[in-house]
Design a protein around this motif. Structure first.
Motif, mmCIF file in Angstrom:
data_model
loop_
_atom_site.group_PDB
_atom_site.id
_atom_site.type_symbol
_atom_site.label_atom_id
_atom_site.label_comp_id
_atom_site.label_asym_id
_atom_site.label_seq_id
_atom_site.Cartn_x
_atom_site.Cartn_y
_atom_site.Cartn_z
ATOM 1 N N PHE A 1 0.849 -1.183 0.000
ATOM 2 C CA PHE A 1 0.000 0.000 0.000
ATOM 3 C C PHE A 1 0.890 1.239 0.000
ATOM 4 N N ILE A 2 0.574 2.193 -0.836
ATOM 5 C CA ILE A 2 1.234 3.499 -0.832
ATOM 6 C C ILE A 2 0.254 4.483 -0.207
ATOM 7 N N LEU A 3 0.581 4.996 0.965
ATOM 8 C CA LEU A 3 -0.302 5.893 1.708
ATOM 9 C C LEU A 3 0.067 7.330 1.363
ATOM 10 N N ILE A 4 -0.874 8.049 0.761
ATOM 11 C CA ILE A 4 -0.593 9.366 0.192
ATOM 12 C C ILE A 4 -1.431 10.417 0.912
ATOM 13 N N PRO A 5 -0.813 11.314 1.688
ATOM 14 C CA PRO A 5 -1.571 12.357 2.392
ATOM 15 C C PRO A 5 -1.982 13.482 1.435
ATOM 16 N N LEU A 6 -2.995 13.222 0.638
ATOM 17 C CA LEU A 6 -3.440 14.163 -0.396
ATOM 18 C C LEU A 6 -3.866 15.500 0.190
#
Length: 324
Positions: free
Chosen positions: A264-269
């Motif tokens: 999983f790539i967790l991206i704080p958009l």
């Protein structure tokens, strides 16, 4: 000639030590129907970090970089809930004779700014009652569509993917773009949900070979509906329907390869700066959940210290044609 003579970072704020946490949460909860159990849970989150929010340190780092690269535009910092307060910052601007500060709030979405304006109006009235004249404030407009914002976020995601190694592993990674949840009614009235969906569509299209998901985090305990799906609901759902989800039977090289492809790539958009919601909700809660399911979580860094992000803010100081 620049339109603005200074930059004011106006942020949420955060505690620096455990003694600060309870007063901070009381300020946040003032006038809101937040259950005591939710506040206790958040206080426990802060305890994992000795009561220190990453936000103030991240903003101070940004300010140091800004002062080095943009010495002609002094930068100030004020918060809604902690030190230095917004009032402190405005008083400093007044004392320094600043007439036209540009205000930057660390959220790309306009639909999240309502409470910032409320606090600003309150402080301005306080200063006026004290006989002080506030400078004219102009806010950087919502920047979720700004090409520089999208470009630097793309770069941060790409750099994180490249750390996985071979291109096949990169393509199999699941991209989770995470945004702070809000009550559905508020989010839709202010256009917040649409802004987030549009930004997600724009940036995820740049990674068309990966499966991408828009998820929401940090919802308060409340009987009213909040934006969904929660990131903590999506992680097990995605893991359960994906090939090689960490629960394959058997052993050997195939199982090992499946596990390597569970990423999983967790991206704080919705978070340009580090803060407690990133540090706990993504780095602790979501990461531990993924690991429990046999997956690896890799968090994309927040973008505030990338040169392109500074360039975006600098463009708003006078180059009006570059605004979006």
């Amino acid at each position: 000639m620049k339109k603005f003579d200074s930059l004011l970072i106006y942020a949420y704020g955060g505690p620096e030590k455990m003694e600060d946490v309870a007063p901070f949460l009381q300020s946040v909860a003032h006038g809101k129907p937040i259950p005591a159990c939710r506040l206790a849970a958040v206080e426990a989150h802060y305890a994992l970090f000795d009561g220190r929010s990453p936000m103030n340190g991240a903003i101070r780092k940004f300010m140091t970089q800004w002062e080095k690269n943009e010495p002609e535009i002094p930068v100030y910092y004020g918060t809604r809930h902690t030190q230095p307060t917004l009032k402190n910052a405005l008083e400093m601007l007044i004392a320094d004779g600043r007439k036209a500060p540009l205000v930057f709030t660390p959220t790309p979405f306009g639909g999240y700014l309502g409470t910032y304006f409320e606090k600003l109006t309150e402080v301005q009235k306080e200063l006026e009652a004290e006989g002080k004249t506030c400078p004219k404030l102009e806010f950087i407009p919502p920047f979720s569509k700004n090409p520089r914002f999208l470009s630097v976020l793309e770069r941060a995601v790409q750099e994180t993917l490249e750390k996985l190694g071979d291109i096949t592993t990169q393509k199999k990674a699941k991209l989770l773009f995470s945004v702070h949840s809000l009550p559905v009614t508020i989010a839709r009235q202010g256009g917040y949900e649409t802004e987030a969906q549009t930004a997600f569509s724009e940036i995820s299209a740049r990674f068309s070979e990966n499966e991408s998901f828009l998820v929401w985090q940090s919802a308060s305990a409340s009987p009213i509906p909040w934006l969904e799906p929660k990131i903590t609901d999506e992680i097990p759902r995605i893991a359960s329907v994906s090939d090689g989800n960490g629960k394959n039977e058997g052993d050997g090289e195939n199982d090992r390869n499946d596990s390597l492809n569970n990423n999983f790539i967790l991206i704080p958009l919705g978070f340009p700066f580090e803060n407690m919601e990133v540090a706990y909700d993504l780095d602790v809660e979501a990461t531990q959940l993924a690991e429990k399911l046999g997956w690896h979580a890799h968090r994309v860094p927040t973008i505030a210290h990338y040169a392109e992000f500074h360039e975006m803010i600098h463009a708003y100081l006078g180059e009006k044609e570059e605004e979006d």
